[in-house]
Design a protein around this motif. Structure first.
Motif, short mmCIF file in Angstrom:
data_model
loop_
_atom_site.label_atom_id
_atom_site.label_comp_id
_atom_site.label_asym_id
_atom_site.label_seq_id
_atom_site.Cartn_x
_atom_site.Cartn_y
_atom_site.Cartn_z
N UNK A 1 -35.67 149.03 67.96
CA UNK A 1 -34.64 148.72 68.93
C UNK A 1 -33.48 147.68 68.44
N UNK A 2 -34.18 146.68 67.77
CA UNK A 2 -33.00 145.57 67.43
C UNK A 2 -32.58 145.60 65.98
N UNK A 3 -33.20 146.22 65.27
CA UNK A 3 -32.57 146.58 63.92
C UNK A 3 -31.88 147.94 63.66
N UNK A 4 -32.51 148.83 64.27
CA UNK A 4 -32.08 150.32 63.97
C UNK A 4 -31.34 150.83 65.07
N UNK A 5 -31.35 150.09 66.28
CA UNK A 5 -30.56 150.36 67.28
C UNK A 5 -31.08 151.74 68.18
N UNK A 6 -32.13 152.03 68.32
CA UNK A 6 -32.53 153.31 68.89
C UNK A 6 -32.68 153.05 70.46
N UNK A 7 -32.32 154.19 71.23
CA UNK A 7 -32.33 153.46 72.68
C UNK A 7 -34.14 153.75 73.18
N UNK A 8 -34.34 153.22 74.25
CA UNK A 8 -35.76 153.00 74.34
C UNK A 8 -36.44 154.42 74.78
N UNK A 9 -35.60 155.18 75.39
CA UNK A 9 -36.23 156.62 75.57
C UNK A 9 -36.74 157.46 74.11
N UNK A 10 -35.63 157.07 73.30
CA UNK A 10 -36.01 157.71 71.90
C UNK A 10 -37.17 156.95 71.14
N UNK A 11 -37.34 155.82 71.47
CA UNK A 11 -38.48 155.01 70.91
C UNK A 11 -40.03 155.29 71.34
N UNK A 12 -39.61 155.58 72.74
CA UNK A 12 -40.75 156.04 73.51
C UNK A 12 -41.21 157.58 73.19
N UNK A 13 -40.37 158.28 72.97
CA UNK A 13 -40.55 159.70 72.42
C UNK A 13 -41.09 159.53 70.85
N UNK A 14 -40.57 158.88 70.12
CA UNK A 14 -40.91 158.72 68.80
C UNK A 14 -42.36 158.18 68.50
N UNK A 15 -42.61 157.29 69.35
CA UNK A 15 -43.92 156.50 69.27
C UNK A 15 -45.18 157.06 70.23
N UNK A 16 -44.61 158.15 70.98
CA UNK A 16 -45.52 158.82 71.85
C UNK A 16 -46.39 157.67 72.82
N UNK A 17 -45.32 157.04 73.32
CA UNK A 17 -45.78 155.74 74.49
C UNK A 17 -44.94 155.91 75.63
N UNK A 18 -45.32 155.55 76.76
CA UNK A 18 -44.50 155.38 77.90
C UNK A 18 -43.47 154.52 77.47
#
Length: 239
Positions: A196-213
């Protein structure tokens, strides 16, 4: 229970917990049983069960009870802090308070995240003298003031005028010490914070990438940011 009753007149937090426990008698039996099961799940650090029960109870108009329990356990269990932030975000509690003071939706998003960070970082300060939502509202109001001060200001802000998120962003850009602070984070928090803070991904993208809500991701990022801020204070980088 006897200890809580004994301290009832003298300890505001015991006062509220005692009232909450007595209030169970006024709840429908299934809800009362769910509250007791949630209490036991938190005591046992069973967060799979706790997460399921918080969802059920917050949709049954028992948000105050859930928040009271989570805040009590958050003082000693980081996962309870994470779940507290997740519930506050999922129920829109923080966002609703921010939206009541701000018109710009981007500002509402930013202030809401700042407030969630502050809540995760200062949960020990909750003393039980008021409802958790009242305490949360106070924190959101302070973050709103921080935001409006930044908007009005035409000169660089002093550190004490900056919200935790803004302060962290500034430090990331100027101090190599943050790298050490990030590396010290457990992977559970480090990975989503970096994304989020270094690479700037959206929360939804991070959730999908890490398979977490997505709510869990937001809670983990807020917790991770708070841990980074604490590390920087401990090493003398910030006050």
């Amino acid at each position: 229970m006897d200890t809580i009753v004994k301290d009832y007149k003298y300890n505001p937090r015991a006062n509220r917990l005692c009232s909450m426990m007595r209030a169970k008698d006024d709840l429908p039996q299934d809800v009362s049983e769910s509250v007791e099961t949630l209490d036991q799940a938190l005591q046992d650090a069973n967060y799979i069960t706790a997460r399921k029960l918080t969802t059920e109870l917050t949709t049954s108009s028992e948000l105050d009870t859930v928040l009271e329990l989570l805040t009590r356990y958050a003082k000693s269990q980081p996962q309870a802090t994470e779940l507290l932030v997740e519930v506050l975000d999922a129920t829109g509690t923080v966002r609703r308070f921010a939206a009541g003071a701000l018109l710009d939706q981007t500002a509402v998003d930013d202030v809401s995240q700042d407030a969630l960070i502050s809540i995760a970082d200062s949960v020990d300060s909750y003393d039980g003298r008021s409802k958790v939502t009242t305490w949360v509202h106070t924190i959101v109001r302070r973050r709103v003031v921080d935001h409006l001060r930044r908007q009005r200001s035409t000169v660089p802000l002093e550190d004490h005028d900056m919200s935790p998120a803004a302060r962290m962003s500034s430090i990331i850009a100027t101090r190599a010490t943050v790298h050490e602070a990030l590396e010290a984070l457990p992977d559970l928090y480090k990975v989503p914070v970096v994304l989020r803070d270094i690479e700037g991904h959206a929360y939804a993208n991070i959730a999908e990438r890490l398979d977490r809500p997505e709510g869990t991701i937001k809670a983990q990022i807020a917790r991770g940011r708070a841990m980074v801020a604490a590390h920087l204070r401990d090493t003398g980088v910030t006050e």
